[in-house]
Structures are given as structure tokens and as C-alpha cells.
Motif scaffolding. Structure first.
Motif, PDB file in Angstrom:
ATOM      1  N   ARG A   9      39.092   5.128 -34.219  1.00  0.00           N
ATOM      2  CA  ARG A   9      39.536   4.041 -33.355  1.00  0.00           C
ATOM      3  C   ARG A   9      41.027   3.829 -33.572  1.00  0.00           C
ATOM      4  NH1 ARG A   9      37.027  -1.786 -33.953  1.00  0.00           N
ATOM      5  NH2 ARG A   9      36.292  -0.650 -35.747  1.00  0.00           N
ATOM      6  N   MET A  10      41.770   3.729 -32.469  1.00  0.00           N
ATOM      7  CA  MET A  10      43.214   3.509 -32.516  1.00  0.00           C
ATOM      8  C   MET A  10      43.548   2.282 -31.692  1.00  0.00           C
ATOM      9  SD  MET A  10      44.363   7.476 -32.083  1.00  0.00           S
ATOM     10  CE  MET A  10      43.570   7.600 -30.494  1.00  0.00           C
ATOM     11  N   TRP A  11      44.826   1.919 -31.680  1.00  0.00           N
ATOM     12  CA  TRP A  11      45.250   0.710 -30.971  1.00  0.00           C
ATOM     13  C   TRP A  11      44.987   0.806 -29.476  1.00  0.00           C
ATOM     14  CZ3 TRP A  11      48.917   1.044 -27.153  1.00  0.00           C
ATOM     15  CH2 TRP A  11      49.666   2.217 -27.131  1.00  0.00           C
ATOM     16  N   ASP A  12      44.965   2.022 -28.915  1.00  0.00           N
ATOM     17  CA  ASP A  12      44.838   2.158 -27.464  1.00  0.00           C
ATOM     18  C   ASP A  12      43.568   2.875 -27.030  1.00  0.00           C
ATOM     19  OD1 ASP A  12      45.541   4.638 -28.414  1.00  0.00           O
ATOM     20  OD2 ASP A  12      47.049   5.016 -26.868  1.00  0.00           O
ATOM     21  N   GLY A  13      42.608   3.007 -27.930  1.00  0.00           N
ATOM     22  CA  GLY A  13      41.363   3.658 -27.549  1.00  0.00           C
ATOM     23  C   GLY A  13      40.712   4.365 -28.718  1.00  0.00           C
ATOM     24  N   GLU A  14      39.807   5.273 -28.396  1.00  0.00           N
ATOM     25  CA  GLU A  14      39.095   6.029 -29.416  1.00  0.00           C
ATOM     26  C   GLU A  14      39.191   7.511 -29.094  1.00  0.00           C
ATOM     27  OE1 GLU A  14      35.082   4.749 -29.900  1.00  0.00           O
ATOM     28  OE2 GLU A  14      35.644   2.681 -30.371  1.00  0.00           O
ATOM     29  N   CYS A  15      39.110   8.336 -30.135  1.00  0.00           N
ATOM     30  CA  CYS A  15      39.061   9.781 -29.939  1.00  0.00           C
ATOM     31  C   CYS A  15      38.219  10.388 -31.052  1.00  0.00           C
ATOM     32  CB  CYS A  15      40.458  10.388 -29.902  1.00  0.00           C
ATOM     33  SG  CYS A  15      41.331  10.363 -31.457  1.00  0.00           S
ATOM     34  N   THR A  16      37.754  11.608 -30.825  1.00  0.00           N
ATOM     35  CA  THR A  16      36.951  12.317 -31.811  1.00  0.00           C
ATOM     36  C   THR A  16      37.851  13.280 -32.566  1.00  0.00           C
ATOM     37  OG1 THR A  16      35.033  12.172 -30.359  1.00  0.00           O
ATOM     38  CG2 THR A  16      34.941  13.804 -32.123  1.00  0.00           C
ATOM     39  N   VAL A  17      37.765  13.229 -33.899  1.00  0.00           N
ATOM     40  CA  VAL A  17      38.596  14.069 -34.760  1.00  0.00           C
ATOM     41  C   VAL A  17      37.683  14.733 -35.784  1.00  0.00           C
ATOM     42  CG1 VAL A  17      40.502  14.065 -36.429  1.00  0.00           C
ATOM     43  CG2 VAL A  17      40.537  12.475 -34.510  1.00  0.00           C
ATOM     44  N   GLY A  18      37.884  16.027 -36.003  1.00  0.00           N
ATOM     45  CA  GLY A  18      37.103  16.735 -37.010  1.00  0.00           C
ATOM     46  C   GLY A  18      37.482  16.276 -38.410  1.00  0.00           C
ATOM     47  N   LEU A  19      36.495  16.247 -39.305  1.00  0.00           N
ATOM     48  CA  LEU A  19      36.756  15.800 -40.675  1.00  0.00           C
ATOM     49  C   LEU A  19      37.842  16.624 -41.353  1.00  0.00           C
ATOM     50  CD1 LEU A  19      33.151  15.059 -41.968  1.00  0.00           C
ATOM     51  CD2 LEU A  19      34.927  13.420 -41.349  1.00  0.00           C
ATOM     52  N   GLN A  20      37.955  17.891 -41.009  1.00  0.00           N
ATOM     53  CA  GLN A  20      38.974  18.737 -41.636  1.00  0.00           C
ATOM     54  C   GLN A  20      40.396  18.311 -41.279  1.00  0.00           C
ATOM     55  OE1 GLN A  20      36.961  19.639 -39.145  1.00  0.00           O
ATOM     56  NE2 GLN A  20      37.964  21.051 -37.726  1.00  0.00           N
ATOM     57  N   HIS A  21      40.541  17.478 -40.246  1.00  0.00           N
ATOM     58  CA  HIS A  21      41.864  17.025 -39.817  1.00  0.00           C
ATOM     59  C   HIS A  21      42.216  15.637 -40.356  1.00  0.00           C
ATOM     60  CE1 HIS A  21      42.182  20.473 -37.252  1.00  0.00           C
ATOM     61  NE2 HIS A  21      41.043  20.166 -36.672  1.00  0.00           N
ATOM     62  N   LEU A  22      41.324  15.042 -41.122  1.00  0.00           N
ATOM     63  CA  LEU A  22      41.568  13.707 -41.664  1.00  0.00           C
ATOM     64  C   LEU A  22      42.063  13.797 -43.097  1.00  0.00           C
ATOM     65  CD1 LEU A  22      38.419  11.835 -40.330  1.00  0.00           C
ATOM     66  CD2 LEU A  22      40.719  11.853 -39.354  1.00  0.00           C
ATOM     67  N   LYS A  23      42.965  12.909 -43.450  1.00  0.00           N
ATOM     68  CA  LYS A  23      43.490  12.838 -44.808  1.00  0.00           C
ATOM     69  C   LYS A  23      42.900  11.611 -45.492  1.00  0.00           C
ATOM     70  CE  LYS A  23      47.720  12.242 -47.471  1.00  0.00           C
ATOM     71  NZ  LYS A  23      49.161  12.093 -47.437  1.00  0.00           N
ATOM     72  N   SER A  24      42.371  11.798 -46.688  1.00  0.00           N
ATOM     73  CA  SER A  24      41.808  10.677 -47.427  1.00  0.00           C
ATOM     74  C   SER A  24      42.908   9.962 -48.207  1.00  0.00           C
ATOM     75  CB  SER A  24      40.740  11.164 -48.408  1.00  0.00           C
ATOM     76  OG  SER A  24      40.292  10.078 -49.192  1.00  0.00           O
ATOM     77  N   TYR A  25      42.880   8.647 -48.158  1.00  0.00           N
ATOM     78  CA  TYR A  25      43.806   7.843 -48.959  1.00  0.00           C
ATOM     79  C   TYR A  25      43.114   7.301 -50.204  1.00  0.00           C
ATOM     80  CZ  TYR A  25      47.314   8.161 -45.345  1.00  0.00           C
ATOM     81  OH  TYR A  25      48.249   8.628 -44.454  1.00  0.00           O
ATOM     82  N   ASN A  26      41.864   7.737 -50.415  1.00  0.00           N
ATOM     83  CA  ASN A  26      41.092   7.346 -51.592  1.00  0.00           C
ATOM     84  C   ASN A  26      41.072   5.826 -51.806  1.00  0.00           C
ATOM     85  OD1 ASN A  26      40.431  10.044 -52.286  1.00  0.00           O
ATOM     86  ND2 ASN A  26      42.492  10.287 -53.101  1.00  0.00           N
ATOM     87  N   TYR A  27      40.857   5.090 -50.712  1.00  0.00           N
ATOM     88  CA  TYR A  27      40.768   3.642 -50.809  1.00  0.00           C
ATOM     89  C   TYR A  27      39.484   3.242 -51.535  1.00  0.00           C
ATOM     90  CZ  TYR A  27      44.470   3.105 -47.277  1.00  0.00           C
ATOM     91  OH  TYR A  27      45.644   3.132 -46.584  1.00  0.00           O
ATOM     92  N   LEU A  28      39.557   2.171 -52.254  1.00  0.00           N
ATOM     93  CA  LEU A  28      38.370   1.573 -52.853  1.00  0.00           C
ATOM     94  C   LEU A  28      37.578   0.885 -51.742  1.00  0.00           C
ATOM     95  CD1 LEU A  28      40.051  -0.034 -55.998  1.00  0.00           C
ATOM     96  CD2 LEU A  28      38.679   2.066 -55.910  1.00  0.00           C
ATOM     97  N   PRO A  29      36.278   0.625 -51.954  1.00  0.00           N
ATOM     98  CA  PRO A  29      35.485  -0.046 -50.904  1.00  0.00           C
ATOM     99  C   PRO A  29      36.119  -1.342 -50.398  1.00  0.00           C
ATOM    100  CG  PRO A  29      34.033   0.804 -52.592  1.00  0.00           C
ATOM    101  CD  PRO A  29      35.448   1.017 -53.095  1.00  0.00           C
ATOM    102  N   ALA A  30      36.681  -2.151 -51.285  1.00  0.00           N
ATOM    103  CA  ALA A  30      37.315  -3.410 -50.857  1.00  0.00           C
ATOM    104  C   ALA A  30      38.534  -3.136 -49.980  1.00  0.00           C
ATOM    105  CB  ALA A  30      37.712  -4.244 -52.069  1.00  0.00           C
ATOM    106  N   GLU A  31      39.275  -2.084 -50.303  1.00  0.00           N
ATOM    107  CA  GLU A  31      40.449  -1.729 -49.491  1.00  0.00           C
ATOM    108  C   GLU A  31      40.015  -1.222 -48.118  1.00  0.00           C
ATOM    109  OE1 GLU A  31      43.703  -0.314 -52.776  1.00  0.00           O
ATOM    110  OE2 GLU A  31      41.964   0.984 -52.466  1.00  0.00           O
ATOM    111  N   CYS A  32      38.903  -0.483 -48.063  1.00  0.00           N
ATOM    112  CA  CYS A  32      38.366  -0.029 -46.774  1.00  0.00           C
ATOM    113  C   CYS A  32      37.983  -1.217 -45.903  1.00  0.00           C
ATOM    114  CB  CYS A  32      37.160   0.878 -46.989  1.00  0.00           C
ATOM    115  SG  CYS A  32      37.547   2.479 -47.707  1.00  0.00           S
ATOM    116  N   GLU A  33      37.344  -2.205 -46.520  1.00  0.00           N
ATOM    117  CA  GLU A  33      36.973  -3.413 -45.779  1.00  0.00           C
ATOM    118  C   GLU A  33      38.212  -4.144 -45.266  1.00  0.00           C
ATOM    119  OE1 GLU A  33      34.313  -5.907 -47.993  1.00  0.00           O
ATOM    120  OE2 GLU A  33      32.962  -4.230 -48.438  1.00  0.00           O
ATOM    121  N   GLN A  34      39.253  -4.197 -46.092  1.00  0.00           N
ATOM    122  CA  GLN A  34      40.492  -4.867 -45.687  1.00  0.00           C
ATOM    123  C   GLN A  34      41.133  -4.131 -44.508  1.00  0.00           C
ATOM    124  OE1 GLN A  34      43.585  -4.898 -48.673  1.00  0.00           O
ATOM    125  NE2 GLN A  34      44.600  -6.650 -47.740  1.00  0.00           N
TER     126      GLN A  34
END
Length: 67
Positions: A2-27
Motif C-alpha cells: 500500500r502506498m500513498w496513491d494506491g496499491e501494487c503487487t511486489v514480489g518478496l525478492q524485491h522488498l528490503k527488510s528493515y528488521n522492525y520490532l513488532p511494536a515498530e511495525c504497528e507504529q
């Protein structure tokens, strides 16, 4: 994804993890939800342009507001 102007489908191989903690993900989800609620076609053009600019920032976070 989900982005500011809509949604798109992205393969997992193209995503970068920021290793957020669960609380940070919720934030981050909360922030995304708040921005989505604010953005609508009824906003003034200057406000829409500002939100578009925020959506294009090349960082995964926003700094806190300084009063």
C-alpha cells in the motif's frame, strides 16, 4: 504493497527488510493508516502536493515534529 496513491503487487525478492520490532511495525502501520485517512480527493491542491512529496521521500521514516 500500500502506498500513498494506491496499491501494487511486489514480489518478496524485491522488498528490503528493515528488521522492525513488532511494536515498530504497528507504529508504521498506524502512521500509514493516518496518512491514508488524511489523503482524499477533497483536499486542497497544495495539501495534495505536500502529501505527494512526503510519499516520494527516499527514507522509510518521518522525523518527529519540532515545535
Amino acid at each position: 504493497m500500500r502506498m500513498w496513491d494506491g496499491e501494487c503487487t511486489v514480489g518478496l525478492q524485491h522488498l528490503k527488510s528493515y528488521n522492525y520490532l513488532p511494536a515498530e511495525c504497528e507504529q508504521m502501520q498506524s502512521l500509514s493508516d493516518r496518512i491514508s485517512r488524511v489523503y482524499s480527493g477533497a483536499l486542497e491542491e497544495s495539501v495534495q502536493k505536500f502529501l505527494e512529496m512526503l510519499g516520494k521521500l527516499n527514507r522509510a521514516y518521518l522525523t518527529s515534529k519540532v515545535a
